[in-house]
Design a protein around this motif. Sequence first.
Motif, short mmCIF file in Angstrom:
data_model
loop_
_atom_site.label_atom_id
_atom_site.label_comp_id
_atom_site.label_asym_id
_atom_site.label_seq_id
_atom_site.Cartn_x
_atom_site.Cartn_y
_atom_site.Cartn_z
N ILE B 348 0.85 -1.20 0.00
CA ILE B 348 0.00 0.00 0.00
C ILE B 348 0.88 1.25 0.00
CG2 ILE B 348 -1.64 1.36 1.39
CD1 ILE B 348 -2.77 -1.35 2.42
N LEU B 349 2.01 1.16 0.74
CA LEU B 349 2.90 2.32 0.86
C LEU B 349 3.59 2.66 -0.45
CD1 LEU B 349 4.57 1.37 4.26
CD2 LEU B 349 2.66 2.92 3.90
N LYS B 350 3.67 1.66 -1.34
CA LYS B 350 4.33 1.88 -2.63
C LYS B 350 3.31 2.16 -3.73
CE LYS B 350 8.42 -0.88 -1.65
NZ LYS B 350 9.18 -2.10 -1.97
N GLY B 351 2.02 2.21 -3.35
CA GLY B 351 0.97 2.44 -4.35
C GLY B 351 0.73 1.24 -5.23
N ILE B 355 -5.82 -0.03 -0.28
CA ILE B 355 -6.30 -0.39 1.06
C ILE B 355 -7.48 -1.36 0.93
CG2 ILE B 355 -7.58 0.59 3.04
CD1 ILE B 355 -5.76 3.14 2.63
#
Lengths: 106, 396
Positions: B348-351, B355
Motif C-alpha cells: 500500500i505504501l508503494k501504491g 487499502i
Amino acid sequence: MKYCIRLYQDDNVATVLAHVKQGDELTVLDIRMQKAGVIRAAEDIPFAHKIGLREIVNRGIVIKCGERIGRATRPIPKGSYVHVHNVVSIEGTTAVKNSDGRGEAR
Amino acid sequence: MTFDGYKRPDGQAGARNIVAVLPTIGCANEIAFQIAKAVPQSDAMLHNHACIRLGEDGARARKTLAGIGENPNIGAALVVGLGCEPIKADEVEQEIRKTGKPVIRVSLEELGNYDAVVEKGVAALRALTAQAEQMRREPCDVSQLTVGIKCGGSGAVSAISSNPAVGKAADLIIQNGGKVIFTETAELIGAEHVLAKRGATPAVGRALLNVVADMKTEIARYGVDLLGSEPTQGNIKNGLTTIEEKSLGAIIKGGTMPLNGVLRYGQRPQQPGLYFMDGTTQASQLFLGMFAAGAQIQIFSMGGGLPARMRGLPSYPPGFPALPVLKILGSCDDEAEKPYFDIYAGDILKGLESIEDVGQRIFDTILATASGRKTCTDQKDDYREMLQFYANGLLM
C-alpha cells in the motif's frame, strides 16, 4: 523519486516513506496516493518519520490526521525533521498535571 | 456468505475444536499440565490467576474463566481445581455446561490426592477428546463471527497501510452481520473525541469518553509523563512522536462503522457491529479478554520495526491455539519479514496495492482461518507461555 504521505489536507506534517537525506526533494502524496505538492528536506529524516510541510512556530500545534498531535517546543522551519526533539504531547503531559485532561502542556 | 465451523449446542460457531484443560487457579497448573500431557490432542490452558487478588480483579477472573469455556472454539473442557480457591471447579463447570458442550471437573479436594486427580483427569479427558473427534465442520454464516483486533509494533506507517486495511476488513465483517471488538484504552488518549462521535447513541459516546477519563485519572495518580510508555520507545523509533499521534492511527483499525457499545474486559457483545472493550494494551491479557468475549479470530495489525523481526509476536502468549491470530505487516521497510506474516500490507505504501484490496484479502483470510486454515503463529508451537489474566489492583 522519494515521497511522503500527508493524511489530511490541513496537516502540517507528512510521513516520509523513504530514508531521506538533507536536500532531497520529496513528492507530497495524499492518502489516495495522488500528488499534492513537493517539499525539500532541510535535514536527514529516518524512514516513516515526519517532515514539516509548513513552518511551525514555537508552541504551535502540530496537526496530523486533521487533529492536533502535539505542540512545538521550538520553531520548526519548513522541511525539518519533526519528532520528540521538537514536539511534546499535549494529552500525555496534561494527563499528568490535570485529571480533567485539560490545561497547559509543559 | 459462510465459513466451515463447528456448530455448538448453544448456536455459536467455532473456528477451532479445542479440548481444553482449564485450571481454575494458577496453583492447579501443574496437575492440569500432567493430565494434558497424557492426551496430546488436548490443550492445557495454564494461566497466572491467583487467589490473592482482590475485589474487581477476582470478579473479572471468574467471568473470564467461564468465558474461556463458553467460547465456541472450545469443543469440550476439563476443569481442574484444588478446592481452596475462591472460584471453585464446580462453579466454572456449571457455567460451561450451560452452553451444552461436554464438560467434566476434577478437584483435589474431592478426589483426595494428586495421583487420583491425574488418573481421573486423564480418563475424563480421553472421553472428552473422543467426543470432540466426532464433531465435524459445516457451513456457518459469517454473522456468527466475532473478530478481535489489536495493533502493535506501531509506527507512523500503521495509520497508512496496516490499520486502514484491517479497518476495511472490520467493515466487511460488520456488513456481513458479524461482530468486531477492539480495545486498548490508553491508545484512545487524544483520539477519544473522534471515536466518541461515532457512537451509535449519545450514551455510547459518553461511555467511551468515561473509560478514557478513568484511564487518565489513573495515570495522573502515578504522576508520570506517558512518553516512553505511550508511545513506547519502539513506537518512537518507528516514527510516532506523541500518544495523540499513536491513538489517531490506532483507532483506524476499527474501521468506519458506528460504535455500538463499550464493553468491560471479557464481556460478550450481544448485537452485531463494532465494539470497544475497556482494557489493557498488553497482548497476552488482551487476547484472553477477547477470547472470553467470544472472539474466534484475533487480528494483530503490526506496523513494523524491531517487533516485526520477532518470529512470533511480542508479548503474545504462544501456546494459545484456541485463538488463531492473523499477523498483518504494514511496513515495506520490513518486507524481508513477510514469510512470518499472514498478510503483507506494505505494498500500500508503494501504491502497488489499494487499502480496499488488502482489506478484502484480510477478510478472505479471516474466513479461511475460521474454516481451519493454519496461521503463522499456529505453525510456531514449540515455545509456550502462560495465559495472563488482566488485573489492575492490589496483589496480596
